[in-house]
Structures are given as structure tokens and as C-alpha cells.
Design an enzyme around this catalytic site. Sequence first.
Site, PDB file in Angstrom:
ATOM      1  CB  SER A  59      -5.386   2.004   1.514  1.00 54.75           C
ATOM      2  OG  SER A  59      -5.813   1.571   0.251  1.00 54.75           O
TER       3      SER A  59
HETATM    4  N1  SAM Z   1      -2.905  -0.601  -2.677  1.00 58.09           N
HETATM    5  C1  SAM Z   1      -2.663   0.781  -2.981  1.00 58.09           C
HETATM    6  C2  SAM Z   1      -1.593   1.404  -2.144  1.00 58.09           C
HETATM    7  O1  SAM Z   1      -1.049   0.748  -1.260  1.00 58.09           O
HETATM    8  O2  SAM Z   1      -1.258   2.571  -2.411  1.00 58.09           O
HETATM    9  C3  SAM Z   1      -3.914   1.609  -2.951  1.00 58.09           C
HETATM   10  C4  SAM Z   1      -4.750   1.351  -4.101  1.00 58.09           C
HETATM   11  S1  SAM Z   1      -5.918   2.558  -4.555  1.00 58.09           S
HETATM   12  C5  SAM Z   1      -7.000   2.607  -3.199  1.00 58.09           C
HETATM   13  C6  SAM Z   1      -6.765   1.586  -5.778  1.00 58.09           C
HETATM   14  C7  SAM Z   1      -5.979   1.378  -7.038  1.00 58.09           C
HETATM   15  O3  SAM Z   1      -6.690   0.450  -7.855  1.00 58.09           O
HETATM   16  C8  SAM Z   1      -5.805   2.622  -7.884  1.00 58.09           C
HETATM   17  O4  SAM Z   1      -4.450   2.876  -8.097  1.00 58.09           O
HETATM   18  C9  SAM Z   1      -6.527   2.297  -9.184  1.00 58.09           C
HETATM   19  O5  SAM Z   1      -5.943   2.869 -10.325  1.00 58.09           O
HETATM   20  C10 SAM Z   1      -6.437   0.792  -9.195  1.00 58.09           C
HETATM   21  N2  SAM Z   1      -7.388   0.107 -10.070  1.00 58.09           N
HETATM   22  C11 SAM Z   1      -8.685   0.373 -10.318  1.00 58.09           C
HETATM   23  N3  SAM Z   1      -9.199  -0.519 -11.190  1.00 58.09           N
HETATM   24  C12 SAM Z   1      -8.182  -1.371 -11.507  1.00 58.09           C
HETATM   25  C13 SAM Z   1      -8.066  -2.515 -12.355  1.00 58.09           C
HETATM   26  N4  SAM Z   1      -9.092  -2.971 -13.079  1.00 58.09           N
HETATM   27  N5  SAM Z   1      -6.868  -3.131 -12.418  1.00 58.09           N
HETATM   28  C14 SAM Z   1      -5.804  -2.699 -11.706  1.00 58.09           C
HETATM   29  N6  SAM Z   1      -5.856  -1.620 -10.898  1.00 58.09           N
HETATM   30  C15 SAM Z   1      -7.027  -0.976 -10.791  1.00 58.09           C
END
Ligand code: SAM
Length: 212
Positions: A59
Site C-alpha cells: 500500500s
Molecule cells: N498490508 C500490505 C503491505 O503492507 O504490503 C498490503 C496488502 S495488499 C494491498 C492486500 C493483500 O491482501 C494481498 O497480499 C492479498 O493477497 C491479501 N488478501 C486478499 N484476500 C485475502 C484473504 N482472504 N486473507 C488474507 N489475505 C488476503
Amino acid sequence: MEFEERRKILIDSLKVNGISDRVLDAMMRVPRHFFVPEELQDSAYIDLPLPIGYDQTISAPHMVAIMCELLDISSGMKILEVGSGSGYNAAVMAELVGDKGHIYTVERIPELAYFAEKNIKRAGYKNVTVIQDDGSCGLAEHEPYDRISVTSAAPEVPRPLIEQLATEGIMAIPVGNGEQQLVVVKKDIEGSISYKVWGGVIFVPLIGKYGY
Ligand code: SAM
């Protein structure tokens, strides 16, 4: 210019968003260039989301700052993050909760769970646990959580996450398909839930049982 100097310029630029010194100081201590793919290290201190593979992103720093600010994180808290991605947001929250607190961060994609764990270890955080699973169901083992930070957009606030939020707890979660709103969910001391919309955001979708 050295990474630390670039980081200072970035963090100074976030002050205009009304972010508290506590959150800015925490972000100043986290080396974001440890959390991006090697070939993107030079862009680590630009206020943008960056690709981390598997169609996912780390993000933008201003979004991490806003989420941390809305969550009003204090020392000693136990926090659940849904969507570890690079591990950067978890590291910033780890700074905010300190040694007495703990971050449990759940990532759906195994390769990214490994990436996040590797980055967090390299940056030296011992108060973060990365779990590979569907975080839309929360993480029942360690509930209740003082704070829940969801970093992907859900069709609606997943019921297990509301259940796993502690009384007087706060959750920040993007909700919606296409048009997304960042929603702040609060549970009061009696367990009543209130919702407040912060504003429009853009996140990748939450994929899972209570996601898309
Ligand atoms: N917080 C992260 C960082 O600091 O880099 C950014 C996260 S990214 C915007 C969103 C993440 O949510 C992705 O890595 C994606 O794979 C994960 N995601 C999506 N659905 C999910 C789920 N049901 N459980 C866990 N992770 C999930």
C-alpha cells in the site's frame, strides 16, 4: 541520496494529511526499502503503492499512515491484520504496539506470506507472526483483537471479524466493489457496533469465504 534521507522527506510530506507524530515516528523507523522487490528499491520512498507480485501491491505510505491513525494504536495492543502483502504495514503497527504488543497478520497467497515473513525478520521485528490462511474468517486462535486492520476490500464487513473484535475495539476495512469506502467499525464496552465511513479508497479485493 541515502534511503534514510529519502524516508525523512517522504514522512515529512505525510504531515499534511493530519497524521500524528506518533505514527510518523513509527514510519520513520521502518525501512520500507526492505519490503519491496529488489528492483523497486529506488522507488520505496515515493508515496505510491508498488507491485509485489501475484497481482498484489504494497500500500502507499499515506494509506498506511491513515489506517494506523484511524485505528488509534497504543503500546501493548494485540492486532489482527488481514492481508500481509509485503509485511510493511505490519511492521509499522509492530513499532506502534512495541515489545508488549503483538501483530498477527494473515496472508492468503503462500508466496507472499513467505515474502512478508522474510522481510519482517530482516527488519528485526519479533512481535509479528505471519500466518498463511484465509483471513476473511479472521484468526480464531488469538481472538479477541484490540484492533483489526483489513488491507483488501470486502463485499461487506465479514461477520467473524466483528465477532473477533474486542470490546472497545476498532477495525478499519475497505468495503465495496469498484467504488470502495474505508469503514471504521467500533465495538463499545457493551458489544454494540457502530460504523463510520472515512472516505473513498482503492484496494485489491479480499478473496475468500467472506470475501469475493
Ligand atoms: N498490508 C500490505 C503491505 O503492507 O504490503 C498490503 C496488502 S495488499 C494491498 C492486500 C493483500 O491482501 C494481498 O497480499 C492479498 O493477497 C491479501 N488478501 C486478499 N484476500 C485475502 C484473504 N482472504 N486473507 C488474507 N489475505 C488476503
